[in-house]
Each structure stands twice: as structure tokens, then as C-alpha cells.
Design an enzyme around this catalytic site. Structure first.
Site, short mmCIF file in Angstrom:
data_model
loop_
_atom_site.label_atom_id
_atom_site.label_comp_id
_atom_site.label_asym_id
_atom_site.label_seq_id
_atom_site.Cartn_x
_atom_site.Cartn_y
_atom_site.Cartn_z
CB THR A 142 -1.17 0.16 1.48
OG1 THR A 142 0.37 0.28 2.37
CG2 THR A 142 -1.79 -1.29 1.12
CE LYS A 143 4.52 1.53 4.39
NZ LYS A 143 2.69 0.82 5.08
CG ASN A 144 3.86 7.49 -1.24
OD1 ASN A 144 2.62 6.80 -0.37
ND2 ASN A 144 4.98 8.32 -0.53
#
Ligand code: PLP
Length: 382
Positions: free
Chosen positions: A179-181
Site C-alpha cells: 500500500t506504500k507510495n
């Protein structure tokens, strides 16, 4: 249903991964090295070491800093499990720090009162991608001889007073969780300007061996290695690194989309006094990993939990960041924290709610979320 998050993975990532699969070299090798080089350049750091999670990055950074049993490490309570859990790996004690109510970053003014003769390090977390007050933190750390390891799981690409997060403290840990950038599925990175620190992290990420597999099995490599210290198995595969290289090229585009959507949310809730929007200080570049609103509960007839249920019923995925660590059973029962010990985080936890914010969303999605939230507020005003 608009999911809370969807990774932005395209043909470039698929091609890069297929190339690695066809190359015959799957574990840590040339792609991991290339990913490290590109990442270090972007973060403005001399060294970057790729690992298989931010949790591993934090663990190794603390190990390289020489953390020992009985030491204390200052950690914000407003964070994910990993930030404090790594401290317990050393039989050291995480000492939790309350947050400020606007950015939800740790309250730098509470650091000094938490320092004891056992305090060895501090792990600031750039909550939602908004950098902490690093000047203040570094100055206290300097005065008390503390090591500073940044948890930048949310903070790519973020800047503090013009400097990239990743080039500020002694070491900085990033996450490439799904879910990270940017994502590699699971993955992480440690950046540092300290050559010895980088070498230690690299060695300990692969069993404490004097050579990694690339050095042993490549054409010019040697079969010989020595165990220099009992290390860990935290290396990043070339499959994941290939995904990371393609993602890194898009990091700025992803960020611009999130920044634009954050501005749309802000505009959309400007005339809604029941909703407090996240702010960005003028001296930072906010990475906008999360868009965390706070509900003015005394103006509403429903709780945050009911608000989330209604949002979900209306087809909008959302989440809560975070349940403060001191409210979890382990920290409550084993370390004796009570809700009143960290009053700001205990209070804020009742009000926070994270709305979807990712580049795969469309502007129409953002407008739909705004409409759903506005309607919910209108129907539930006191
Ligand atoms: C603030 C923070 N730190 C650390 C982590 C751990 O990252 P990883 O899943 O890459 O180990 C997370 C993950 O969600 C996080 O939000």
C-alpha cells in the site's frame, strides 16, 4: 466499491519482472544493486541498502547503531506496530511519545522529559508523509548523544526545509509494502551517508556473511565466504527490485496525483466545520501517503466507527491510522501504559479516519468520496 488502496502497477513493472525471470538470476543481484543506486540518488544519500521490509530496515539500522539489552528508544505512539516492535527484538524498551494534534507527528517538546540515562535512540515517524520537526529532534539528539533513525515508511518523496527525507538523519528506513507510495510487494530500504553503517546493514541483512550470493556465484565471484556475525535473512530479491525500479521512475507522477487529490479533498471540505483536514507546513514537502481527517465529534451525532461503517455502506473504503500503540494490550499490560499517559493520541484516536488517496484513483473517485462524506455529515449534524 472504491477500495481504500490499489497499487499502481503497469506494463513497465510487468516487463521488468519478466526480464528478471528470464535472466535466470532471481535473488539479490544486479537489479537490487541498480535499485539501491537509483534510490540513493533520488534520496540524496551516499548509500542505500535494499531489504525485504521497512521492519527489517529499522531492525538493521538499530543493530548498526549498537542497540543493547536494557536500552530505551523513544518512539511515537501514533505509529504502526513495526516501529516499536523492532526495539523489543533487542530486549530494549520502547518509550512512547505523544503526538501533536495537527500533523499527528511526535511532539518534539515531549522528547526531553522522556530521556533517561538509558535512552540510546529516537525513531521519528513522518506520519502520513508529513516530515517531523527534524531540526528540533536532531538538536536534542545531539545534546543527549542519541542516535536518530527515521521511520520514513510513509515519506517518499518528502522534503524538510528543502532536504529530501533520506538525507537528513544518520539513517532512514523506507517501506515498499503493497500500500506504500511505491511498492515491491514487500520491501524496504535503509539510506545513510555513513559508510560503516551501510556496510554493517548490508552484511547483517544476509546472515552476517562476508560476501553475498552475487559476489559468490557471479562469473567473477569466489565461492569463499566467512560468517562475521550472526545476522538475519532480510535481503531483497531481484524480482522485487525490478518492480521497485519501474515504480521509482513513476514516484514523482504518483506523488503529484496524490498531492492534487489531497488539494481536491481540502477544497471539498473547506466549508464543513465537522471535518478537520490535514495541513502541510510551508517548510515541508508532504509525501501525502495518507489523507487523515479528524471528525469534530461534538458537532456530530455519530461516532467515528459509525462514520466508517456508513462510508463503507456507501461504497467508500477507508481505514484508521493508527490505533496508538499504548492502547494495544501488549503495551498496556506489559509496559503499563494507560490512555491518560498519552492524552493527545488517546483523544485523537477517537476522531481519525483515513480516506482513499492513491494515483490509481480518478478525480471522479475523489469527488464521489467528497460527496459521500458531505452527505453523511449533513445527515448526522447535531
Ligand atoms: C509507520 C510505519 N512504519 C513501519 C512500517 C512497516 O513497514 P513494512 O511493512 O515494510 O515492514 C509501516 C507499515 O505499514 C508503517 O506504517
Amino acid at each position: 466499491m472504491l477500495p481504500f488502496h490499489r497499487p499502481d502497477v503497469g506494463d513497465e513493472e510487468i516487463d521488468e519482472v519478466l526480464n528478471v525471470l528470464r535472466s535466470g538470476w532471481l535473488t539479490t543481484g544486479p537489479k537490487a544493486r541498480e535499485f539501491e543506486t537509483e534510490f540513493a540518488a533520488m534520496a540524496g544519500a551516499k548509500h542505500a541498502v535494499a531489504v525485504n521490509s521497512c521492519t527489517a530496515a529499522l531492525h538493521l539500522a538499530l543493530e548498526a547503531a549498537g542497540l543493547r539489552e536494557g536500552d530505551e528508544v523513544l518512539v511515537p505512539t501514533m505509529t504502526f506496530a513495526a516501529t516499536a516492535e523492532v526495539v523489543t527484538y533487542f530486549k530494549a524498551r520502547p518509550v512512547l511519545i505523544d503526538c501533536v494534534p495537527d500533523t499527528l507527528n511526535l511532539d518534539a517538546h515531549r522528547i526531553e522529559q522522556a530521556i533517561t540515562s538509558k535512552t540510546k535512540a529516537i525513531i521519528p515517524v513522518h506520519f502520513a508523509g508529513h516530515p517531523c520537526e527534524m531540526d528540533h529532534i536532531l538538536s536534542i539528539a545531539h545534546d543527549h548523544g542519541l542516535r536518530v533513525i527515521e521511520d520514513a515508511a510513509h515519506a517518499l518523496p518528502a522534503r524538510y526545509k528543502g532536504k529530501m527525507v533520506g538525507s537528513i538523519a544518520e539513517s532512514t528506513c523506507f517501506s515498499f509494502y503493497a500500500t506504500k507510495n511505491i511498492t515491491t510487494g514487500e520491501g524496504g530500504m535503509v539510506t545513510t551517508d555513513n559508510e560503516d553503517h551501510a556496510a554493517r546493514v548490508r552484511m547483517m541483512s544476509l546472515h552476517g556473511l562476508s560476501r553475498d550470493a552475487w559476489n559468490r556465484y557471479a562469473a567473477e565471484g569466489s565461492w569463499y565466504y566467512e560468517i562475521l556475525s550472526p545476522g538475519f535473512k532480510y535481503n531483497l530479491t531481484d524480482i522485487a527490485a525490478a518492480l521497485g525500479l519501474a515504480q521509482l521512475k513513476k514516484c514523482d507522477r504518483f506523488w503529484k496525483a496524490r498531492e492534487r487529490y489531497a488539494a481536491l479533498y481540502h477544497e471539498g471540505f473547506r466549508d464543513v466545520p465537522e471535518i478537520l483536514c490535514p495541513q502541510s507546513a510551508p517548510h515541508v514537502q508532504h509525501a501525502w501517503h495518507l489523507y487523515v481527517i479528524q471528525l469534530e465529534l461534538d458537532r456530530l451525532r455519530i461516532s467515528r466507527n459509525e462514520f466508517i461503517t456508513r462510508l463503507q455502506q456507501a461504497g467508500v473504503g477507508c481505514s484508521v491510522h493508527f490505533i496508538p500503540l499504548h492502547l494495544h494490550p501488549y503495551y498496556r499490560d506489559m509496559l503499563g501504559y494507560r490512555p491518560t499517559d498519552l492524552p493527545v493520541s488517546s483523544m485523537v484516536f477517537q476522531r481519525v479516519l483515513s480516506l482513499p488517496l492513491y494515483s490509481k484513483m480518478t478525480e471522479a473517485d475523489v469527488h464521489r468520496v467528497i460527496e459521500v462524506v458531505r452527505t453523511l455529515v449533513k445527515e448526522n449534524r447535531r
